[in-house]
Write a protein that holds these residues in place. Structure first.
Motif, PDB file in Angstrom:
ATOM      1  N   MET A 236       0.837  -1.200   0.000  1.00 51.53           N
ATOM      2  CA  MET A 236       0.000   0.000   0.000  1.00 51.53           C
ATOM      3  C   MET A 236       0.870   1.247   0.000  1.00 51.53           C
ATOM      4  O   MET A 236       0.596   2.201  -0.728  1.00 51.53           O
ATOM      5  N   GLN A 237       1.919   1.248   0.788  1.00 53.91           N
ATOM      6  CA  GLN A 237       2.809   2.403   0.840  1.00 53.91           C
ATOM      7  C   GLN A 237       3.464   2.615  -0.520  1.00 53.91           C
ATOM      8  O   GLN A 237       3.580   3.751  -0.985  1.00 53.91           O
TER       9      GLN A 237
ATOM     10  N   VAL B 191       3.142   6.029  -2.705  1.00 53.42           N
ATOM     11  CA  VAL B 191       4.304   6.788  -3.169  1.00 53.42           C
ATOM     12  C   VAL B 191       4.237   6.968  -4.684  1.00 53.42           C
ATOM     13  O   VAL B 191       4.548   8.041  -5.205  1.00 53.42           O
ATOM     14  N   ALA B 192       3.793   5.934  -5.392  1.00 56.07           N
ATOM     15  CA  ALA B 192       3.665   6.033  -6.842  1.00 56.07           C
ATOM     16  C   ALA B 192       2.659   7.108  -7.242  1.00 56.07           C
ATOM     17  O   ALA B 192       2.776   7.725  -8.300  1.00 56.07           O
ATOM     18  N   LYS B 193       1.682   7.361  -6.408  1.00 55.88           N
ATOM     19  CA  LYS B 193       0.654   8.363  -6.690  1.00 55.88           C
ATOM     20  C   LYS B 193       0.858   9.654  -5.899  1.00 55.88           C
ATOM     21  O   LYS B 193      -0.045  10.482  -5.791  1.00 55.88           O
TER      22      LYS B 193
ATOM     23  N   LEU C  50       4.710   9.398  11.897  1.00 58.73           N
ATOM     24  CA  LEU C  50       4.215   9.170  10.542  1.00 58.73           C
ATOM     25  C   LEU C  50       4.170  10.480   9.761  1.00 58.73           C
ATOM     26  O   LEU C  50       4.616  10.543   8.607  1.00 58.73           O
ATOM     27  N   ILE C  51       3.669  11.523  10.392  1.00 63.95           N
ATOM     28  CA  ILE C  51       3.595  12.834   9.745  1.00 63.95           C
ATOM     29  C   ILE C  51       4.993  13.311   9.348  1.00 63.95           C
ATOM     30  O   ILE C  51       5.188  13.851   8.259  1.00 63.95           O
TER      31      ILE C  51
ATOM     32  N   VAL D  34       4.504  10.526   1.362  1.00 60.75           N
ATOM     33  CA  VAL D  34       3.293  11.103   0.779  1.00 60.75           C
ATOM     34  C   VAL D  34       2.777  12.264   1.631  1.00 60.75           C
ATOM     35  O   VAL D  34       2.359  13.298   1.100  1.00 60.75           O
ATOM     36  N   LEU D  35       2.823  12.114   2.947  1.00 60.97           N
ATOM     37  CA  LEU D  35       2.341  13.192   3.827  1.00 60.97           C
ATOM     38  C   LEU D  35       3.243  14.415   3.780  1.00 60.97           C
ATOM     39  O   LEU D  35       2.840  15.494   4.207  1.00 60.97           O
TER      40      LEU D  35
END
Length: 79
Positions: A3-4, A8-10, A48-49, A54-55
């Motif tokens: 999923m990660q 990242v791809a998107k 995580l942030i 992505v974040l």
């Protein structure tokens, strides 16, 4: 992991306010799912942030504020 990789791809597609808001709401729901919010859960979201690729599309302080606001709503009225 998979999923990660997909996220990242998107990464460039995930810059909307809707994704930002949904991701912080989801983090708050997961943190509060057992009926309590432990400091370790808050720390995990802060980590995580700070580290999620992505974040990083978003301001970390703003993400933390949105996460905290969602936690406050859940604490006030979980239903």
């Amino acid at each position: 992991s998979t999923m990660q990789t997909q996220l990242v791809a998107k990464k460039n597609d995930l810059k909307s306010g809707a994704f930002r808001d949904a991701s912080m709401a989801m983090c708050a729901l997961v943190a509060a799912a057992d009926g309590s919010i432990d400091p370790s859960e808050r720390q995990r979201v802060a980590q995580l942030i700070a580290t999620n690729e992505v974040l990083q599309n978003f301001d970390a302080v703003d993400l933390q504020r949105r996460f905290d606001e969602n936690l406050n709503k859940l604490t006030a009225d979980f239903a």
